[in-house]
Structure formats: C-alpha cells, structure tokens
Design a protein around this motif. Sequence first.
Motif, short mmCIF file in Angstrom:
data_model
loop_
_atom_site.label_atom_id
_atom_site.label_comp_id
_atom_site.label_asym_id
_atom_site.label_seq_id
_atom_site.Cartn_x
_atom_site.Cartn_y
_atom_site.Cartn_z
N ASN A 215 74.52 87.93 30.05
CA ASN A 215 73.42 88.32 29.16
C ASN A 215 73.46 89.78 28.70
N CYS A 216 74.06 90.66 29.48
CA CYS A 216 73.95 92.09 29.19
C CYS A 216 75.25 92.74 28.74
N ALA A 217 76.36 92.16 29.15
CA ALA A 217 77.66 92.78 28.87
C ALA A 217 77.96 92.87 27.38
N ALA A 218 77.42 91.97 26.60
CA ALA A 218 77.69 91.98 25.16
C ALA A 218 77.27 93.29 24.51
N HIS A 220 76.11 96.24 26.65
CA HIS A 220 76.41 97.37 27.53
C HIS A 220 77.88 97.44 27.93
N GLY A 221 78.68 96.43 27.55
CA GLY A 221 80.09 96.41 27.89
C GLY A 221 80.36 95.72 29.21
N GLU A 229 77.88 102.30 19.30
CA GLU A 229 77.56 101.71 18.00
C GLU A 229 76.26 100.91 18.04
N LEU A 230 75.90 100.43 19.22
CA LEU A 230 74.68 99.63 19.37
C LEU A 230 73.54 100.44 19.98
N ASP A 234 75.13 103.74 28.83
CA ASP A 234 76.03 103.55 29.96
C ASP A 234 75.16 103.34 31.20
N LEU A 235 75.39 102.23 31.91
CA LEU A 235 74.60 101.93 33.10
C LEU A 235 75.36 102.23 34.39
N SER A 236 76.53 102.83 34.26
CA SER A 236 77.34 103.06 35.44
C SER A 236 77.30 104.51 35.93
#
Length: 287
Positions: A215-218, A220-221, A229-230, A234-236
């Motif tokens: 659900n989130c990787a699309a 947040h990567g 671009e979106l 960064d959540l890391s």
Amino acid sequence: MSKKEIDEISGVETTGHEWDGIKELNTPMPRWWLWTFYGTIVWAVIYCILYPAIPLINGATPGILGYSSRGELAKNVAAAEEAKAEFVTQIEGMEVGAVLENSELTRFAVAGGESAYKVYCSQCHGAGASGAEGYPNLNDDEWLWGGSIDQIYHTIAHGVRYEADDETRFGEMPAYGEFWERDQINATANYVASLSGLEHDEAYLDEGKTLFEENCAACHGENAGGIAELGAPDLSNAIWLYGGSVEAIAAQIRDPQHGAMPAWQERLGDATVKQLAVYVHSLGGGQ
C-alpha cells in the motif's frame, strides 16, 4: 528702603521669606546655567521654525526647510532600489541556476533572499530556517519536493497545495483510517518506526512490512526512501515532520495532515523568488 538682612550662620543675604522660623537664602542660579537655559529656548524656537514640530489635527507644522523623517526614508529607499536595480534586472533575465554561476550575483541574491525570508518565511520555517512540527527544516538534506535550485525555485514560486496556482506542488496521502483496521495501522506504524531505529514492537513487523509493500511503497519507494516527484517523504531517516514515535506515525497513517504553502511568484515577483531560492539553497541543505 529696607536694610538687607544677612544670615548670621552663612553670611548670605536672605530673600525676606520666612516659614516656621526658617529663612530663605538669596542664592541665585549660576550665570552659566542661566545662559545655557536661555540658549535652549532660542534653539527650540529656531528648531520649530525650521523643522516639523508643532502638532496639528492632520499632521504638524512643516517647517521652512520642508524636512521630514519619512521623506528622508523614502529618499534612502529610492537610492537603495536604484543601486540594486542593475542586479535585479540581471536576475530577472536569467534562469535561477545561472545565478549560482556568477559569484557577484550570488552574493547579492543571498543577501536579498535573506531579507525577504525574514519578512515572508520566518513565521513558519523559523528565524534560522530550522522549521517546527509541520514546517520543514530548510537546513538539512531532506527535501519533500527536491532540493536542487530549480526545484526549490518551483516550490517557492508556485507553493504547495495552493489551489489558486495551476503549477502548485500537490500530493496527498489517503486516510487509511477509513478502510484499515486499528491493528493494521499499528502494524504499519511499528514497521515504519523500525526503519529509522525508533522504538517499536517486533511482533508487528512482518504484518507491517507486507502492508507497507502493498500500500505504501508505490509512493514512498520500496526502501521507504521517498519519491520527491510525489512529495512523499523518506521514512528511513530520523527526520519527521509530524513527530517521530509509533503513536505519531499511526496518527499520520490514520488521518494524515497535509501542510500548505502559498505561491509567492505573483506576490513578490520573479526576481525576489529567485533570490529566495538562492538563499534557501545556500543554507547548506540544497542539492
């Protein structure tokens, strides 16, 4: 003619005034003091004639010299505007990236951008541009929409989620609280917290990782490194706009907050926006 009375103790003439047995000595002010006092009166009269001084209903007497502090300020501002007009014209006529290639223009833009920042940007991002909860830090290397000079310029010029500008930055995260169960939100929050070393519950990691990938990787990567671009952060890393705890992350997943920034292009003009971009880029975090 009455005889002058002399005080026996001090040997000074009295004025003839007496109160409750106490007599007043006749000791006039020194001549130098009197002449100084008279001089201040003359100076005050001359000042009132030459300069604005006496309050009236809608202003003050103008004085024969026609001087005013407001008029002097206007002259100084006009002189400053004339002095910097050449640089402003050059900046207006070039791409913002080209400003950085000219050291003289860069120094001018940084100084002008700093002044504009203090007036228009410090209220949200702080006097030192270190930000606050909900307001990004402009000194670090983390950029929601990219930290190159062109990307910073675009963000300042067109704003973020500013509907009046067709080119505004726009990206929103869905409120997962509307279709996820509480345990799913907690699992994802714990997994995201683990990515940057925050305190978390290991029992949630497997489920949270699966939910994140689906659900989130699309946005947040795959590695949760964010996609500029979106506008997806960064959540890391350890940089959190709305709090770095499992509870804060869960709240953002459940009902996300979306900040907004006005578009400054029309308000300030292209030259000032470019100077702001150069200044922000110079703070140390610009890519």
